[in-house]
Design a protein around this motif. Sequence first.
Motif, short mmCIF file in Angstrom:
data_model
loop_
_atom_site.label_atom_id
_atom_site.label_comp_id
_atom_site.label_asym_id
_atom_site.label_seq_id
_atom_site.Cartn_x
_atom_site.Cartn_y
_atom_site.Cartn_z
N GLY A 322 0.65 -1.14 0.12
CA GLY A 322 -0.18 -0.09 -0.12
C GLY A 322 0.88 1.31 -0.02
O GLY A 322 0.50 2.27 -0.60
N LYS A 323 1.82 1.16 0.87
CA LYS A 323 2.93 2.48 0.80
C LYS A 323 3.66 2.65 -0.60
O LYS A 323 3.81 3.61 -0.73
CB LYS A 323 3.90 2.21 2.03
N ARG A 324 3.92 1.44 -1.19
CA ARG A 324 4.66 1.55 -2.28
C ARG A 324 3.69 2.20 -3.51
O ARG A 324 4.16 3.20 -4.04
CB ARG A 324 5.10 -0.12 -2.78
N VAL A 329 2.30 6.89 -6.70
CA VAL A 329 1.17 7.93 -6.91
C VAL A 329 1.70 9.39 -6.87
O VAL A 329 1.61 10.24 -7.74
CB VAL A 329 -0.19 7.71 -6.53
N ASN A 330 2.25 9.49 -5.86
CA ASN A 330 2.62 11.02 -5.31
C ASN A 330 4.04 11.31 -5.78
O ASN A 330 4.39 12.60 -5.62
CB ASN A 330 3.03 10.92 -3.74
N PRO A 335 -0.06 12.96 -13.39
CA PRO A 335 -1.20 13.70 -12.73
C PRO A 335 -2.39 13.35 -13.28
O PRO A 335 -3.68 13.26 -12.51
CB PRO A 335 -0.79 15.06 -12.78
N SER A 336 -2.89 13.20 -14.54
CA SER A 336 -4.05 13.06 -14.98
C SER A 336 -4.32 11.39 -14.98
O SER A 336 -5.34 11.18 -15.03
CB SER A 336 -3.83 13.17 -16.63
N ASP A 337 -3.48 10.58 -14.54
CA ASP A 337 -3.87 9.13 -14.31
C ASP A 337 -3.90 8.89 -12.67
O ASP A 337 -4.23 7.81 -12.78
CB ASP A 337 -2.78 8.25 -14.89
N ALA A 340 -7.50 7.62 -11.66
CA ALA A 340 -7.84 6.31 -12.08
C ALA A 340 -6.92 5.22 -11.43
O ALA A 340 -7.50 4.01 -11.18
CB ALA A 340 -7.70 6.36 -13.72
N PHE A 341 -5.74 5.51 -11.31
CA PHE A 341 -4.70 4.57 -10.54
C PHE A 341 -5.08 4.17 -9.51
O PHE A 341 -5.00 2.71 -9.13
CB PHE A 341 -3.31 5.13 -10.78
N CYS A 342 -5.33 4.91 -8.55
CA CYS A 342 -5.75 4.65 -7.26
C CYS A 342 -7.26 3.86 -7.34
O CYS A 342 -7.17 2.93 -6.39
CB CYS A 342 -5.93 6.01 -6.43
N ALA A 343 -7.87 3.99 -8.11
CA ALA A 343 -9.04 3.32 -8.13
C ALA A 343 -8.98 1.71 -8.43
O ALA A 343 -9.57 0.93 -8.10
CB ALA A 343 -10.47 4.17 -8.80
N ALA A 344 -8.07 1.72 -9.46
CA ALA A 344 -7.92 0.60 -10.18
C ALA A 344 -6.86 -0.35 -9.38
O ALA A 344 -6.96 -1.49 -9.15
CB ALA A 344 -7.23 1.00 -11.52
N THR A 345 -6.21 0.27 -8.50
CA THR A 345 -5.22 -0.55 -7.39
C THR A 345 -5.78 -0.69 -6.30
O THR A 345 -4.93 -1.24 -5.41
CB THR A 345 -3.88 0.14 -7.61
#
Length: 794
Positions: A322-324, A329-330, A335-337, A340-345
């Motif tokens: 989760g931290k990885r 992401v940060n 930025p545009s992804d 969607a990345f957080c939702a998908a993972t």
Amino acid sequence: MDCLESSDLTHAILSSAGLGLWTIELDDGKPPRLYADKAFLQTLGLPEETLPEDLYNLWCNNIDLSYYEAFAESIEQMTRGEMSELEYAWNHETRGIIYLRSHGGRNKEYTRGVRLEGCSEDVTDQIEFKMHLRELAQYSDIANTLGDGFDNIYYVDTNDNSFIEFNAQGVVKNLDVKTCNNFFQGFEQALEKVVYRDDWDAVKDFVNKEKLLSGLEKDRAVSVAFRFFTDNRLVYYRLKAAKTPDSDSHIVVTLENVDEEETAKAERKAIAVRDMAVISGLSDDFGCVVYVDYDTLSEAHYRFDPVFEKFVPGWSKIDNFGKRLELLVNTVVHPSDREAFCAATEPAKVLEMVEREHMYFVNFRLQIDGEDIYYQIKFVKDENSKNHVIAGFHSVDAETKREMASLEKAELANKAKSAFLFNMSHDIRTPLNAMIGFTDMAVKNIDDKAKALDCLSKSKLSSEHLLSLINDVLDMSRIESGKVELDLNPVNLDENGDDIVPMLTSLAEKKNVRFEFVRHDVKNRYVYVDFLRMNQVVINVVSNAVKYTPSGGSVLVDISEIPSDREGYGMYQFIIQDTGIGMSPEYLQHLFDEFSRERTSTVSKQQGTGLGLAITKRIVDMMEGSINVESKVGEGSKFTICIPLRIQENPEAVEQVRFVHSEREIISFEGFRVLVVEDNELNLEISRDVLESAGIVVDSAEDGSVAVERLKEVGADYYDCILMDIQMPVMDGFEATRIIRKMFPDKRIPIIALSANAFDEDRSKSVDAGMDGHLAKPIVIAQLEDALKKFLRK
């Protein structure tokens, strides 16, 4: 590495001292590598030919887990430029656990990455003797020191084979060697009774005095693991022999229960097998691979992508998935992804998808140094463990950008086709409008014969133009699908070719354009060529030249043979030059593109599909030739076409094919009887009118089955010829022809196909079915008359 190669003397010195040299290289974009000298390889028990990448993995994977954190800290300390010393346990393939002491630091002169250099010393004996052989001179001290750790301890005098036994306990109470004065003989006899049969040969070799002492000359301690069969199960034990520091003629032999240790080792091997399966399953192109427990999000990592290692601080030190992902992401996810990345993972989403599909893919972009890099995470369910998932990170940048380029190309092609359809709608409507308009005018002026005939003549010209448009589109489609093959025939070029000159001259005269045809310097006139296709090339280019040359201009066709560098082939050059409107440099780049025209039909007032030159280019390519164009707006164009043709070796022995038409022969069809098999009433009406106007008696049948029944009634001699449609209900023309041939094997009634299928392969199907000819619809009266002349003779 060359720097670690040493002489035999240096190797012997280092080996005897228990020292080995090593170098580790950690370069961006490359797997870690370990280089070791012979002494260190011998300590590790690894072959000299081991590759540096494999050597690094073997070294790391065999470090005892209890020392792994200290080992990682040591590597980090050296990477920072500090010196480091570490003592750790290592799993040797044959010796079991050995102990190494390493000293090293970073080579700051190395600039391609990180290079760590140092030495390692085998301190196994020192540590073990600290544990249980510190005071060998006093037997009680030995017993006190070692008794709790071993089932049996033997202090052996190798001069007379006498021994003293300590601490006999457990299963080894059965090893009664006290009744024998010779330790080696008695020990062998005692062990043979209880050692598991599959392990006996290794144990027997170990207790052989000569072999044991030979081994101790090379190493200060030797050991062998084996199994006892006791209490209905196999139990692991280890025999170990070591030199004593107090005497060259004494050794200590110990027998130790290592069942827990060997079981743990087996488990580690199983884990290693699983790890390799994980990595293999995700393939080598995955730079970062982690094994995730989704109940806690804890992870075990196997590989680290150098891209993340470089641009994501602390990437290799994270132990929580989760931290990885949060760190990813940060920092580098586009930025545009990110949303969607957080939702998908999200963990629940991942578990849901891998439970349903076994594999789950998440695509996203990294933004590094202003560049977008396409990446993917592949999640794979571990079928053997609930809520455990393998996650592999890898770059899909190259393939994604290739797909995007292909998509862009496809979109451009679609736009070109859309433009073509827009133009074609106009080009098709133009002759259709003329056909309908002139037909209406002819009807209105039916009493004015001259006016009506003029309208019908113009309607016929428009229909012929519409047919040429359709033929161009179909021809291009067949060439693109690879269905066109060259029909090479032996031809005398001097006897062919002039046949198209009158047609091209007439075309030019209608526009008041001067036409000149020149052929010269043709030395090899006997060749093999698809003459109809070659004529198609010339006609396409010349008709374009005439079309875009204004009144008063000129078109020149110059044909010659030029030198050829291909054995057995002549090179024939066709130059078509005009004084027409010319073409812009920008359009010349797209001249041979499909559906391409520099100006639309509406603007240029010239009809066409934009396929003529595209077809020409494909035919020239099929003939292994070349076509080049020079053009200037307002001055005209020059096409240079070069085509290699195979020269006939013995033309006198080959019948040359002629492609010229003979003079039209006039014969009477009066009284002949023809059966027309046609399901379309309009086509039947046209055929009937053409035939009856020539004096032929016409019968009709609406499909193949009716025709067959009619012939059964009247017999084989009733009809002089049959005109057979191909696609009909109930029974098609092919089937009807095959039945008719079987009905009358001794009488061949001429059967000519009349079909909308006009390709060469359709003609072949007609011949294969037993037909004698093939005419394409719409019916051209002259072609029908030529076919009838061939068969209707008295």
